[in-house]
Scaffold this motif. Sequence first.
Motif, PDB file in Angstrom:
ATOM      1  N   GLY A 175       4.818  -1.246  -8.820  1.00  0.00           N
ATOM      2  CA  GLY A 175       3.536  -1.928  -8.930  1.00  0.00           C
ATOM      3  C   GLY A 175       3.099  -2.146 -10.361  1.00  0.00           C
ATOM      4  N   ASP A 176       1.848  -2.544 -10.518  1.00  0.00           N
ATOM      5  CA  ASP A 176       1.259  -2.890 -11.813  1.00  0.00           C
ATOM      6  C   ASP A 176       0.638  -1.649 -12.430  1.00  0.00           C
ATOM      7  N   GLU A 177       1.108  -1.286 -13.625  1.00  0.00           N
ATOM      8  CA  GLU A 177       0.598  -0.068 -14.253  1.00  0.00           C
ATOM      9  C   GLU A 177      -0.884  -0.181 -14.635  1.00  0.00           C
ATOM     10  N   ASN A 178      -1.430  -1.401 -14.604  1.00  0.00           N
ATOM     11  CA  ASN A 178      -2.846  -1.595 -14.906  1.00  0.00           C
ATOM     12  C   ASN A 178      -3.694  -1.697 -13.633  1.00  0.00           C
ATOM     13  N   ALA A 179      -3.104  -1.354 -12.498  1.00  0.00           N
ATOM     14  CA  ALA A 179      -3.816  -1.420 -11.231  1.00  0.00           C
ATOM     15  C   ALA A 179      -4.994  -0.447 -11.201  1.00  0.00           C
ATOM     16  N   THR A 180      -5.890  -0.664 -10.260  1.00  0.00           N
ATOM     17  CA  THR A 180      -7.119   0.136 -10.179  1.00  0.00           C
ATOM     18  C   THR A 180      -6.850   1.608  -9.911  1.00  0.00           C
ATOM     19  N   TYR A 181      -5.874   1.874  -9.030  1.00  0.00           N
ATOM     20  CA  TYR A 181      -5.631   3.247  -8.597  1.00  0.00           C
ATOM     21  C   TYR A 181      -4.199   3.692  -8.857  1.00  0.00           C
ATOM     22  N   LYS A 182      -4.055   4.997  -8.988  1.00  0.00           N
ATOM     23  CA  LYS A 182      -2.736   5.620  -9.088  1.00  0.00           C
ATOM     24  C   LYS A 182      -2.501   6.464  -7.831  1.00  0.00           C
ATOM     25  N   ILE A 183      -1.374   6.201  -7.174  1.00  0.00           N
ATOM     26  CA  ILE A 183      -1.038   6.945  -5.959  1.00  0.00           C
ATOM     27  C   ILE A 183       0.302   7.645  -6.148  1.00  0.00           C
ATOM     28  N   ALA A 184       0.327   8.935  -5.888  1.00  0.00           N
ATOM     29  CA  ALA A 184       1.569   9.708  -5.914  1.00  0.00           C
ATOM     30  C   ALA A 184       2.137   9.721  -4.502  1.00  0.00           C
ATOM     31  N   ALA A 185       3.355   9.168  -4.338  1.00  0.00           N
ATOM     32  CA  ALA A 185       3.981   9.061  -3.019  1.00  0.00           C
ATOM     33  C   ALA A 185       5.153  10.026  -2.922  1.00  0.00           C
ATOM     34  N   LEU A 186       5.127  10.862  -1.897  1.00  0.00           N
ATOM     35  CA  LEU A 186       6.242  11.772  -1.636  1.00  0.00           C
ATOM     36  C   LEU A 186       7.250  11.032  -0.762  1.00  0.00           C
ATOM     37  N   ASP A 187       8.428  10.799  -1.311  1.00  0.00           N
ATOM     38  CA  ASP A 187       9.459  10.001  -0.639  1.00  0.00           C
ATOM     39  C   ASP A 187      10.329  10.895   0.228  1.00  0.00           C
ATOM     40  N   ILE A 188      10.054  10.877   1.549  1.00  0.00           N
ATOM     41  CA  ILE A 188      10.936  11.587   2.476  1.00  0.00           C
ATOM     42  C   ILE A 188      11.705  10.571   3.332  1.00  0.00           C
ATOM     43  N   GLY A 189      11.770   9.330   2.800  1.00  0.00           N
ATOM     44  CA  GLY A 189      12.489   8.247   3.468  1.00  0.00           C
ATOM     45  C   GLY A 189      11.699   6.957   3.450  1.00  0.00           C
ATOM     46  N   ILE A 190      11.065   6.645   2.331  1.00  0.00           N
ATOM     47  CA  ILE A 190      10.064   5.581   2.255  1.00  0.00           C
ATOM     48  C   ILE A 190      10.659   4.186   2.432  1.00  0.00           C
ATOM     49  N   LYS A 191       9.889   3.301   3.088  1.00  0.00           N
ATOM     50  CA  LYS A 191      10.259   1.900   3.267  1.00  0.00           C
ATOM     51  C   LYS A 191       9.640   1.064   2.149  1.00  0.00           C
TER      52      LYS A 191
END
Length: 375
Positions: A175-191
């Motif tokens: 995504g865009d590093e200047n986006a409004t929010y930062k989300i930490a995603a734990l990848d256990i098989g992400i789509k």
Amino acid sequence: MKYQSRKRAFILLADGTIFHGKVVGDNEGTAFGEVCFNTGMTGYQEIFTDPSYFGQLMVTTNAHIGNYGTNENEVESDSVKIAGLICKNFSYNYSRDDADASLEDFLAKSNLFAISDVDTRALVSYIRDNGAMNAVISTDVDNIAKLKEELADFPSMEGLELSSKVSTKEPYFYGDENATYKIAALDIGIKKNILRNLAKRGAFIKVFPYNSTFEELKSWNPDAYFISNGPGDPEPLTQAIATAKDIIATDAPLFGICLGHQVIALANGVSTYKMHNGHRGINHPIKNLLTGKGEITSQNHGFAINREETEAHSELEITHVHLNDQTVAGIRMKNKNVFSVQYHPEASPGPHDAEYLFDQFFENIAKSSKKAVSI
């Protein structure tokens, strides 16, 4: 007709039942896995590349597979994840302006073994009656006894940890590093389409490996956390469960999908169980208990959370139920900023009835961070 004299092939189920077919193309091979079926009429490329299907022999119930070819942009991960393909009619020719290759070429590039000309209606009916089980597909018709022995030793999906097989090895950004929010995603098989849905709503995502600790996720100072879908039994994911517990303790916004939903339940002390044959398709009916509205959803899971334990839990509320069997399809925590669903709001393939759940997640983030929501 192409490959008029194709080799004989067969499916050997763990209980000794055999179904016959022919190999796709002119290949020879053998593949082991848990046999399951998907009722979707379209989206085979997305299904084949979905990490949640890792280690499974996929039976497609649609009579024709491959008729619209493949497109390099219609993948949910960087490679094919199913263990093998079982279908009725395999289309070597395709017709679609957007296609850039045939399914035959796509599978050959991925070294995926496939068989066709199978009575898939009979096979699916058998699985529905007798449950999902391990199986082997092969052209080795002269060594069935040996394959039976190997199949008996093949590990059951119950108790099997598979997220380590599909998760990223190193953290990466999306995504865009200047986006409004930062989300930490734990990848256990992400789509990939989950990441697309998060990014287009104004998030910059850092994707972490399946065994990352809460401290590692928190060190990036995210506004919210996400736990992805994935394959296998959720109970062996002890680190992911511990990470979920730590996130919940902070009251930070947390959203889980599919396997992530099960991990959040386990973090709350609710057990999971292996289903008779699971839910896999793009037309599963769900009822939202909060609104009373129905949703047609995309689903892919062979495990579910215990409904009685969820109903008895003082901190959990059931928000969605599956209308076919009344299994738990969604939960939220009463005093925490946490919710999850058993199905796939990102679809791909499937209907978009449940996309509002991503909007709901961002509304939760906005309330928590007091930033303007970008939807």
